[in-house]
Structures are given as structure tokens and as C-alpha cells.
Write a protein that holds these residues in place. Sequence first.
Motif, PDB file in Angstrom:
ATOM      1  N   THR A   1       0.842  -1.194   0.000  1.00 27.05           N
ATOM      2  CA  THR A   1       0.000   0.000   0.000  1.00 27.05           C
ATOM      3  C   THR A   1       0.877   1.243   0.000  1.00 27.05           C
ATOM      4  O   THR A   1       2.046   1.177   0.339  1.00 27.05           O
ATOM      5  CB  THR A   1      -0.937   0.017   1.228  1.00 27.05           C
ATOM      6  OG1 THR A   1      -1.871   1.065   1.088  1.00 27.05           O
ATOM      7  CG2 THR A   1      -0.178   0.176   2.517  1.00 27.05           C
ATOM      8  N   THR A   2       0.325   2.373  -0.393  1.00 27.56           N
ATOM      9  CA  THR A   2       1.056   3.636  -0.318  1.00 27.56           C
ATOM     10  C   THR A   2       1.163   4.053   1.142  1.00 27.56           C
ATOM     11  O   THR A   2       0.218   3.870   1.907  1.00 27.56           O
ATOM     12  CB  THR A   2       0.330   4.731  -1.125  1.00 27.56           C
ATOM     13  OG1 THR A   2       0.277   4.318  -2.496  1.00 27.56           O
ATOM     14  CG2 THR A   2       1.052   6.066  -1.034  1.00 27.56           C
ATOM     15  N   ALA A   3       2.315   4.599   1.520  1.00 31.30           N
ATOM     16  CA  ALA A   3       2.515   5.027   2.907  1.00 31.30           C
ATOM     17  C   ALA A   3       3.134   6.414   2.969  1.00 31.30           C
ATOM     18  O   ALA A   3       3.926   6.790   2.106  1.00 31.30           O
ATOM     19  CB  ALA A   3       3.419   4.037   3.632  1.00 31.30           C
ATOM     20  N   LEU A   4       2.734   7.145   3.986  1.00 31.76           N
ATOM     21  CA  LEU A   4       3.308   8.442   4.301  1.00 31.76           C
ATOM     22  C   LEU A   4       4.083   8.262   5.601  1.00 31.76           C
ATOM     23  O   LEU A   4       3.512   7.835   6.602  1.00 31.76           O
ATOM     24  CB  LEU A   4       2.206   9.486   4.493  1.00 31.76           C
ATOM     25  CG  LEU A   4       1.194   9.558   3.354  1.00 31.76           C
ATOM     26  CD1 LEU A   4      -0.024  10.355   3.770  1.00 31.76           C
ATOM     27  CD2 LEU A   4       1.828  10.142   2.125  1.00 31.76           C
ATOM     28  N   ILE A   5       5.367   8.562   5.579  1.00 32.40           N
ATOM     29  CA  ILE A   5       6.226   8.331   6.741  1.00 32.40           C
ATOM     30  C   ILE A   5       6.818   9.658   7.180  1.00 32.40           C
ATOM     31  O   ILE A   5       7.345  10.412   6.368  1.00 32.40           O
ATOM     32  CB  ILE A   5       7.344   7.329   6.395  1.00 32.40           C
ATOM     33  CG1 ILE A   5       6.717   6.006   5.985  1.00 32.40           C
ATOM     34  CG2 ILE A   5       8.305   7.164   7.558  1.00 32.40           C
ATOM     35  CD1 ILE A   5       7.699   4.997   5.449  1.00 32.40           C
ATOM     36  N   VAL A   6       6.758   9.924   8.481  1.00 32.79           N
ATOM     37  CA  VAL A   6       7.294  11.163   9.038  1.00 32.79           C
ATOM     38  C   VAL A   6       8.198  10.815  10.213  1.00 32.79           C
ATOM     39  O   VAL A   6       7.817  10.041  11.088  1.00 32.79           O
ATOM     40  CB  VAL A   6       6.154  12.089   9.529  1.00 32.79           C
ATOM     41  CG1 VAL A   6       6.718  13.357  10.144  1.00 32.79           C
ATOM     42  CG2 VAL A   6       5.198  12.411   8.395  1.00 32.79           C
ATOM     43  N   ASN A   7       9.395  11.381  10.230  1.00 30.50           N
ATOM     44  CA  ASN A   7      10.317  11.223  11.350  1.00 30.50           C
ATOM     45  C   ASN A   7      10.316  12.480  12.186  1.00 30.50           C
ATOM     46  O   ASN A   7      10.256  13.592  11.668  1.00 30.50           O
ATOM     47  CB  ASN A   7      11.750  10.984  10.853  1.00 30.50           C
ATOM     48  CG  ASN A   7      11.983   9.565  10.436  1.00 30.50           C
ATOM     49  OD1 ASN A   7      11.423   8.648  11.006  1.00 30.50           O
ATOM     50  ND2 ASN A   7      12.827   9.380   9.449  1.00 30.50           N
ATOM     51  N   VAL A   8      10.408  12.297  13.487  1.00 30.78           N
ATOM     52  CA  VAL A   8      10.502  13.417  14.405  1.00 30.78           C
ATOM     53  C   VAL A   8      11.890  14.061  14.264  1.00 30.78           C
ATOM     54  O   VAL A   8      12.851  13.395  13.885  1.00 30.78           O
ATOM     55  CB  VAL A   8      10.248  12.932  15.861  1.00 30.78           C
ATOM     56  CG1 VAL A   8      11.343  12.027  16.336  1.00 30.78           C
ATOM     57  CG2 VAL A   8      10.085  14.098  16.801  1.00 30.78           C
TER      58      VAL A   8
END
Length: 63
Positions: free
Chosen positions: A17-24
Motif C-alpha cells: 500500500t502507499t505510505a506516508l512516513i514522518v520522522n521526528v
Amino acid sequence: MREERQAYADAVRSLGTTALIVNVLEDPELPEASFGGALVIDPNGNVLAESPHGTDEALIFDI
């Protein structure tokens, strides 16, 4: 950075699936600190968009 990016791409590909990933963005003086950045990865593990690693820049992407 390249290894981390590939690990994210591989994990997303395994989900299919498409994913949106964000790192702090943490204090770089801390051991094992995260250094910001965001990615959009498609179901095949291709990076569609990313914000610069080590920044708090917004990532805007039309899905």
C-alpha cells in the motif's frame, strides 16, 4: 540515510500500500536521535516524494 530510506521502502512494499512516513526532529546531541524528514512511498517501494533529511520542512504531495 540511504539504508534507512531503503528499509522504509522495503517495509512499505511488504504491505502493498502507499505510505506516508514522518520522522521526528530531535536534538542531534542525543544518541540514536531521529533527524526529521518525510517520505511518500508507493506499494512497489518507490519513493514518490521526500522532504530533506535533517529538516522540519513540510512535504506536500497530491495523492
